[in-house]
Write a protein that holds these residues in place. Structure first.
Motif, PDB file in Angstrom:
ATOM      1  N   ARG A 143       0.810  -1.210   0.000  1.00 28.25           N
ATOM      2  CA  ARG A 143       0.000   0.000   0.000  1.00 28.25           C
ATOM      3  C   ARG A 143       0.852   1.272   0.000  1.00 28.25           C
ATOM      4  NH1 ARG A 143      -5.177  -0.242   2.965  1.00 28.25           N
ATOM      5  NH2 ARG A 143      -4.187  -2.039   3.934  1.00 28.25           N
ATOM      6  N   GLY A 144       0.534   2.176  -0.932  1.00 24.15           N
ATOM      7  CA  GLY A 144       1.199   3.475  -0.965  1.00 24.15           C
ATOM      8  C   GLY A 144       2.562   3.479  -1.615  1.00 24.15           C
ATOM      9  N   GLU A 173       2.637   3.317  -7.231  1.00 26.31           N
ATOM     10  CA  GLU A 173       1.812   4.434  -7.675  1.00 26.31           C
ATOM     11  C   GLU A 173       2.213   4.931  -9.063  1.00 26.31           C
ATOM     12  OE1 GLU A 173      -0.694   5.091  -5.835  1.00 26.31           O
ATOM     13  OE2 GLU A 173      -0.076   4.100  -3.995  1.00 26.31           O
ATOM     14  N   GLU A 231      -4.934  -4.019  -1.880  1.00 22.87           N
ATOM     15  CA  GLU A 231      -4.642  -2.791  -1.140  1.00 22.87           C
ATOM     16  C   GLU A 231      -3.685  -1.878  -1.890  1.00 22.87           C
ATOM     17  OE1 GLU A 231      -1.127  -3.010   0.149  1.00 22.87           O
ATOM     18  OE2 GLU A 231      -1.299  -4.737  -1.179  1.00 22.87           O
ATOM     19  N   LYS A 232      -2.921  -2.424  -2.812  1.00 25.54           N
ATOM     20  CA  LYS A 232      -1.936  -1.626  -3.542  1.00 25.54           C
ATOM     21  C   LYS A 232      -2.558  -0.835  -4.685  1.00 25.54           C
ATOM     22  CE  LYS A 232      -0.916  -5.929  -5.921  1.00 25.54           C
ATOM     23  NZ  LYS A 232      -2.137  -6.529  -5.329  1.00 25.54           N
ATOM     24  N   ASN A 254      -5.757   1.133  -2.241  1.00 24.77           N
ATOM     25  CA  ASN A 254      -5.208   1.792  -1.050  1.00 24.77           C
ATOM     26  C   ASN A 254      -6.113   1.694   0.166  1.00 24.77           C
ATOM     27  OD1 ASN A 254      -3.803   2.911  -3.456  1.00 24.77           O
ATOM     28  ND2 ASN A 254      -2.523   3.857  -1.902  1.00 24.77           N
TER      29      ASN A 254
END
Length: 446
Positions: A76-77, A80, A304-305, A308
């Motif tokens: 996660r985060g 991007e 979740e990636k 998010n």
């Protein structure tokens, strides 16, 4: 076991067209819904005598939400601002090469904990080393359908295999009193050979289980499928014999009319992931056209990636708005339709609609309370101005969920988990993520 009476809430049972009990109550015993009705009607039920009473005043009472496409993970985060295939090559596939069973189990525990706190009582998770996922689901108490990432094309030997999928089915075809079950998974059309497709179909036949995979997520994928096979992706699935009522296909963004017809005729179902499709610039799925053709379409967060968060209440808002902005039709994405996709239609897509997805006597007690007392969900209007479905879709988030039951067991009480320690899950996930990133950085180039 003492019965539970969720009393005096705004009950949306999702058991019939736009049915509302305002106010209403839900009565359930150890696992099963006993009664759903007006407050007075359920109060008179002899089975309510001595029940534990949960005051649901100014709360929406809804069936548990179904996340029909999830990937456990810890990225996660960090993944991007790339298109889908660059993103897979740069971030996701190297993380799979570095993954260990221990890290995978912690990732599942983290994601299932987050999911249940936000009102998801059921998830379909495509992940790896899923014996650990089964243990995590049992710890949290969530309903989980476990689908291994199977891939056998050259260069993808670090994913799961038909053999490891078989092993999971042999050990965890069902577990946790039926709340956990395993299916057959295929990662992607380009990650799997025709032999893997045949073996997956045979494995699903042998164990009488479902099949889950991805398709038609990007324009490039459609173009590449036409180049390689002379057919669009869903047509290639059909050619390989994959499509049937037991098959759930994630994304389905770039379908033509014929592919929609094929999905409908084969009884296949779809997991729609609007946030992921927007974040990766994949495009908008033709949800109205699919549902009009009779295809059951559930909602998924994806991983979740690429989302998010795992908040299905938030996903509902994006599902509606994406339909509106791409169709230029303000009447589409109606709140009741979106709630249907998140509840009973999602359960139908997963083959669970005889068990859960609506609040009806005889079904399992998967119940969620959403607090409507916030400024962002004020005013609550009743009668002809009834606005609670709109609040749930456009205003509420998972942070408004106060109470969650699965199989009648209270997993969240007044916003706090009852089956796991929140800080312990967080610190374990932090440590596991740091280990995963260190392992990924140390990988030799491929």
């Amino acid at each position: 076991m003492t019965a539970t009476l969720v009393r005096n809430g705004i009950v949306l049972p999702m058991s019939g067209p736009r049915r509302v009990l305002d106010p209403g109550s839900v009565l359930f015993d150890g696992t099963t819904v006993l009664a759903v009705g007006s407050v007075e009607e359920v109060d008179r039920d002899p089975r309510a005598a001595g029940a534990e009473i949960v005051d649901a005043s100014d709360h929406a009472v809804i069936p548990g939400l179904h996340n029909c496409h999830l990937h456990s993970g810890l990225l996660r985060g960090t993944a991007e601002s790339l298109s889908l295939w660059d993103w897979l090559k740069t971030y996701v596939d190297p993380a799979h090469r570095a993954l260990t069973p221990e890290i995978a189990e912690i990732a599942s525990l983290h994601c299932y904990a987050e999911s249940v706190l936000a009102g998801s009582t059921s998830v379909m998770d495509m992940w790896r080393f899923m014996e650990g996922s089964a243990a995590s689901a049992e710890t949290v108490g969530i309903r989980a359908t476990l689908v291994p990432y199977v891939a056998d094309s050259e260069g993808y030997d670090y994913f799961e295999s038909i053999e490891t999928n078989r092993a999971l089915l042999e050990s965890h075809r069902t577990a946790a009193d039926g709340r956990v079950r395993s299916w057959v998974g295929l990662e992607h059309l380009f990650y799997c050979t025709p032999e893997a497709f045949k073996a997956a179909i045979d494995l699903a036949d042998e164990f009488a289980t479902g099949i889950h995979t991805h398709s038609s997520e990007s324009i490039w994928e459609v173009q590449e499928s036409l180049k390689r096979f002379g057919r669009r992706p869903i047509e290639e699935f059909h050619h390989r014999g994959l499509l049937s009522p037991r098959t759930v296909v994630a994304h389905c963004v770039w379908l033509d009319d014929h592919e929609i017809q094929v999905l409908a005729e084969t009884g296949s179902t779809v997991a729609h992931c609007p946030c992921s499709n927007m974040k990766l610039s994949s495009g908008p799925a033709r949800v109205d056209d699919m549902r009009s053709a009779g295809i059951a379409v559930g909602l998924g967060s994806d991983g979740e990636k690429e989302n998010n968060n795992l908040d299905l209440l938030e996903e509902m808002k994006f599902a509606s708005l994406l339909q509106k902005v791409t169709s230029l039709d303000p009447t589409t994405g109606d709140p009741w339709d979106i709630l249907t996709m998140a509840t009973i239609e999602g359960a139908t897509a997963l083959g669970l609609d005889d068990v859960t997805g609506s609040l009806e006597p005889g079904k399992r007690a998967d119940v969620v309370l959403v607090d409507l007392r916030g400024l962002h969900t004020t005013p609550i209007l009743h009668g002809s101005d009834f606005n609670v479905p709109a609040h749930l879709v456009f205003s509420a988030s998972g942070r408004d969920v106060t109470d969650v039951w699965v199989d009648g067991r209270r997993l969240v009480a007044a916003g706090r988990p009852t089956t796991f320690d929140l800080e312990s899950v967080r610190t374990s996930a932090q440590s596991a993520a740091e280990e995963l990133f260190a392992r990924r950085a140390a990988l030799p180039p491929r």
